[in-house]
Design an enzyme around this catalytic site. Sequence first.
Site, PDB file in Angstrom:
ATOM      1  N   ASP A   1       0.833  -1.192   0.000  1.00 15.36           N
ATOM      2  CA  ASP A   1       0.000   0.000   0.000  1.00 15.36           C
ATOM      3  C   ASP A   1       0.873   1.250   0.000  1.00 15.36           C
ATOM      4  O   ASP A   1       2.026   1.232   0.452  1.00 15.36           O
ATOM      5  CB  ASP A   1      -0.905   0.017   1.236  1.00 15.36           C
ATOM      6  N   ARG A   2       0.312   2.343  -0.469  1.00 14.09           N
ATOM      7  CA  ARG A   2       1.066   3.593  -0.596  1.00 14.09           C
ATOM      8  C   ARG A   2       1.787   3.971   0.701  1.00 14.09           C
ATOM      9  O   ARG A   2       2.967   4.355   0.680  1.00 14.09           O
ATOM     10  CB  ARG A   2       0.119   4.730  -0.996  1.00 14.09           C
TER      11      ARG A   2
END
Length: 285
Positions: free
Chosen positions: A77-78
């Site tokens: 995830d970012r």
Amino acid sequence: MAELAPEAILHERGALIAVDKPPGVVCHATVDPTRDHVVAMLGRLLARRTATGSGAGAGAGSGASEPPPVHPVHRLDRDTSGVLLCATDPAVAARLSAIWGTAAVRKTYLAIQGGDVDRLPDAGEIRDHLAQGKGRDRERVVVVRSGGKRAVSHFRVLGRAGGLALVAWRIDTGRRHQIRVHAASLGCPIVADEVYGGTRSAGATRCMLHAWRLELPATLANDPAAGDGTTTDDTTTDGDQQPTLAGVSSGATTDATLTIVAPLPADMKAVLDRAGLHSDTSARP
């Protein structure tokens, strides 16, 4: 434009490259061509190495004019930091991706969690099925009673203080938001993970999740075409090994396993310090 430092490469051999992904950056290209991503950042780093004729993959002495393209094996995830495995050969990337959600690859994450941490069990296992939410939950992944994809997580609390807990998570599968959903299901969402009920405690400004440790069958890591090594004991059993967070070297290889470790990032260390938690501990799930 942000750049990766050479030391961000945690391991490199043949077509395999493991990089320490910084938080706040997506892994790969999106529909927005101006949005930077880790694959592009790694490509630029390899290009700089090629231009100066330095580094294992620079092509020094071989006449190479440019580095090969980079293919991510999996996603983070970012806001998640830590070990991101890539390959410069698309066939190698595809083969590794195919076994990513199996017991052949051992994936351990560290999370700083809030909520009712005093009632959080010292260790446990979660088995359920996850699916993408719908309607108001379309940005979330939810637990479902039927359908969905099987998700298996193991957790162990490494310490508690100041209303927070440092938790090690080992996931047998690799579902989207798996650890974030499972942490929230225990009543202890990850700090600053506002999608799943986390709050910004102790100065945290992003979801406090870190891909800490990756273990691959050494035969596969050294020669990705050789086989997936799914019968390797070190990667299919829980074991009783007790390495410390500070004492495991990245790229360490035994006869059975390649271990890649990304150091705990500064922002997570700062949150732990403010809470009075120590990251140098020996427990693992």
